[in-house]
Design a protein around this motif. Sequence first.
Motif, PDB file in Angstrom:
ATOM      1  N   ASN A  26      14.762  12.711 -28.205  1.00  0.00           N
ATOM      2  CA  ASN A  26      13.454  12.661 -28.135  1.00  0.00           C
ATOM      3  C   ASN A  26      12.434  11.979 -29.190  1.00  0.00           C
ATOM      4  N   SER A  27      12.210  10.767 -29.013  1.00  0.00           N
ATOM      5  CA  SER A  27      11.608  10.156 -30.120  1.00  0.00           C
ATOM      6  C   SER A  27      10.234  10.726 -30.379  1.00  0.00           C
ATOM      7  N   LYS A  28       9.482  11.521 -29.712  1.00  0.00           N
ATOM      8  CA  LYS A  28       8.274  12.053 -29.952  1.00  0.00           C
ATOM      9  C   LYS A  28       8.621  13.161 -31.121  1.00  0.00           C
ATOM     10  N   SER A  29       9.434  14.128 -30.776  1.00  0.00           N
ATOM     11  CA  SER A  29       9.918  15.450 -31.569  1.00  0.00           C
ATOM     12  C   SER A  29      10.763  14.863 -32.513  1.00  0.00           C
ATOM     13  N   ASN A  30      11.444  13.734 -32.434  1.00  0.00           N
ATOM     14  CA  ASN A  30      12.454  13.359 -33.678  1.00  0.00           C
ATOM     15  C   ASN A  30      13.816  14.290 -33.386  1.00  0.00           C
ATOM     16  N   THR A  31      14.300  14.696 -32.331  1.00  0.00           N
ATOM     17  CA  THR A  31      15.274  15.255 -32.137  1.00  0.00           C
ATOM     18  C   THR A  31      16.227  14.955 -31.444  1.00  0.00           C
ATOM     19  N   ILE A  32      17.493  15.290 -31.242  1.00  0.00           N
ATOM     20  CA  ILE A  32      18.615  15.053 -30.453  1.00  0.00           C
ATOM     21  C   ILE A  32      18.811  15.987 -29.465  1.00  0.00           C
ATOM     22  N   SER A  33      19.585  15.906 -28.241  1.00  0.00           N
ATOM     23  CA  SER A  33      19.870  16.524 -27.271  1.00  0.00           C
ATOM     24  C   SER A  33      21.283  16.801 -27.477  1.00  0.00           C
ATOM     25  N   GLU A  34      21.651  17.920 -28.122  1.00  0.00           N
ATOM     26  CA  GLU A  34      23.148  18.111 -28.146  1.00  0.00           C
ATOM     27  C   GLU A  34      23.774  18.408 -26.987  1.00  0.00           C
ATOM     28  N   HIS A  35      22.981  19.008 -26.245  1.00  0.00           N
ATOM     29  CA  HIS A  35      23.301  19.598 -24.658  1.00  0.00           C
ATOM     30  C   HIS A  35      23.837  18.351 -23.825  1.00  0.00           C
ATOM     31  N   ASN A  36      22.929  17.202 -23.726  1.00  0.00           N
ATOM     32  CA  ASN A  36      23.253  15.837 -23.205  1.00  0.00           C
ATOM     33  C   ASN A  36      24.301  15.178 -23.692  1.00  0.00           C
ATOM     34  N   LEU A  37      24.330  15.335 -25.053  1.00  0.00           N
ATOM     35  CA  LEU A  37      25.372  14.607 -25.855  1.00  0.00           C
ATOM     36  C   LEU A  37      26.734  15.050 -25.520  1.00  0.00           C
ATOM     37  N   ARG A  38      26.813  16.217 -25.513  1.00  0.00           N
ATOM     38  CA  ARG A  38      28.017  16.912 -25.098  1.00  0.00           C
ATOM     39  C   ARG A  38      28.490  16.603 -23.823  1.00  0.00           C
ATOM     40  N   PHE A  39      27.772  16.371 -22.824  1.00  0.00           N
ATOM     41  CA  PHE A  39      27.782  16.110 -21.438  1.00  0.00           C
ATOM     42  C   PHE A  39      28.482  14.957 -21.464  1.00  0.00           C
ATOM     43  N   ALA A  40      27.880  13.680 -22.262  1.00  0.00           N
ATOM     44  CA  ALA A  40      28.298  12.581 -22.064  1.00  0.00           C
ATOM     45  C   ALA A  40      29.705  12.323 -22.565  1.00  0.00           C
ATOM     46  N   ALA A  41      30.157  13.103 -23.590  1.00  0.00           N
ATOM     47  CA  ALA A  41      31.390  13.054 -24.242  1.00  0.00           C
ATOM     48  C   ALA A  41      32.501  13.637 -23.223  1.00  0.00           C
ATOM     49  N   GLU A  42      32.087  14.675 -22.237  1.00  0.00           N
ATOM     50  CA  GLU A  42      32.834  15.416 -21.338  1.00  0.00           C
ATOM     51  C   GLU A  42      32.897  14.178 -20.246  1.00  0.00           C
ATOM     52  N   TYR A  43      31.936  13.567 -19.902  1.00  0.00           N
ATOM     53  CA  TYR A  43      32.085  12.471 -18.667  1.00  0.00           C
ATOM     54  C   TYR A  43      33.086  11.454 -19.175  1.00  0.00           C
TER      55      TYR A  43
END
Length: 491
Positions: free
Chosen positions: A131-148
Amino acid sequence: MRKTIFITFALFWLIVTVISCSALTEATVAVDSKTIINENYIGNGVQWDPYQLDYGDKQLKISSEDWTKLYSRLDFMKPQFMRVMINTVSLIENDSVNKAKNYEDIAPILEYCQSRNVKVVLGDWGDKMVNSKSNTISEHNLRFAAEYLDFLVTEKGFNCIKYYIMINEPNGFWSATDENYELWKNATQYFSTQLKVLSLNKKVSLMGPDIAIWKTDKVDWITNSVRDFDPSIGVYDIHTYPSKITVNSGEYSSILKAYRDAVPANKPIVMGEIGFKFVEKEDEALMHENIERAKAKPYASVDDSQMFVYDYVYGTDMADALIQTVNTGYSGSIAWMLDDAMHSKEQKNKLKVWGFWNILGDEYFGKKEEVVRPWFYAWSLLTKYMPSGSQVYKVTVTGNSKVKAIAITKGDKYMIAMVNVSLKKKNISLTSSELPILNNMKKFIYAKGKLILEGDHILLPAKKGIQLNFKKDIRETIPAEGLIVLTNFEY
């Protein structure tokens, strides 16, 4: 007296002959086979993403006949390197990855690459990974990307996937990261930790930073990536969409060199995407023509189409760009893109027209769109005859800046390619002090009115059984806006 006249006459014709031959030779291509500028070329290929299929007023599928056609066309090209991008978030349902969702769309692509030993770089466009506005990453979605990724590599056995990109073109204002290096770094670092958790880091390495560049002002993305990620990054990459004037003038090489020089000597760098955009003032007329052509095409995006893919010159320009990329020390190039039917912009049936064809031409976009476009043949020649593991020789061209050339070898096979981007044919002299006599060479000619085609997509050589003896005078004529490929690879 008679002897004196004879000698004078003979000297006169010798001088005339020398002057005539000199006038005929407009460029000299010298292959230095003692100097190898790349020991292990990865290969060239094309971007091949899962198809959009939803075109607003119509939902389509790729038929088995069309998959067969795609496979056959790619088999002629023999790609060595493929880029495949997805949106992992589109697969997330009920707080988990639905691995079966859309699998039928990506499976035929990966099955092709697996069966043909094509190295694949898989990646995520980056949607909702940060999220570029809050300058944060989504650990949740990044973990799903690794799982896929684990699902594809470990469970489905697609070990053709060698590299992974987290977030497309992160240095762009159009990217999920909105030009923020630290945000991209944080996301990539977290994703990298998930690869280790799944033991995927032993099978797949990172590729990056995947930045889009036009000048030399983004080198810091490479140097920062080296500082923060090496040795996790297996291959570095950039994207370029240069203007025609930038490439044809040779300025392109100096831009590429700045990025090559920033990469550790023991690591390769590749062109993760390559295409042309008319961004310089000298190409303003081409830019306007491109827009007018897109407006006249019912299904073309005006904002993101390269309408010169229908013209022979686009193949010549892409060859020029690739040859400069190879000679600057890059280890591979991926053309943007395979097929118009993959992506749209503005609205669902306004396609990004950049491909070799539109495989859904017969079904929806117009029968002519399914026909192979000329630049497919130029790119295919420089992909087919640059197999993985090739060595690249140093080549020097003198006499004319509009002529560029490369020379490669693998085992006892060779390929020499020469491009002429001028509007007139060029007579060249081909020399080498060290190359052996090359027998059974084929000559392919790419230029308007010069292609010898067979069937749906086969380019035949203009001549076979050629011997190149570098102890003798070797001359070739490259057509205007043309490409010549000389090779004794047997396929």
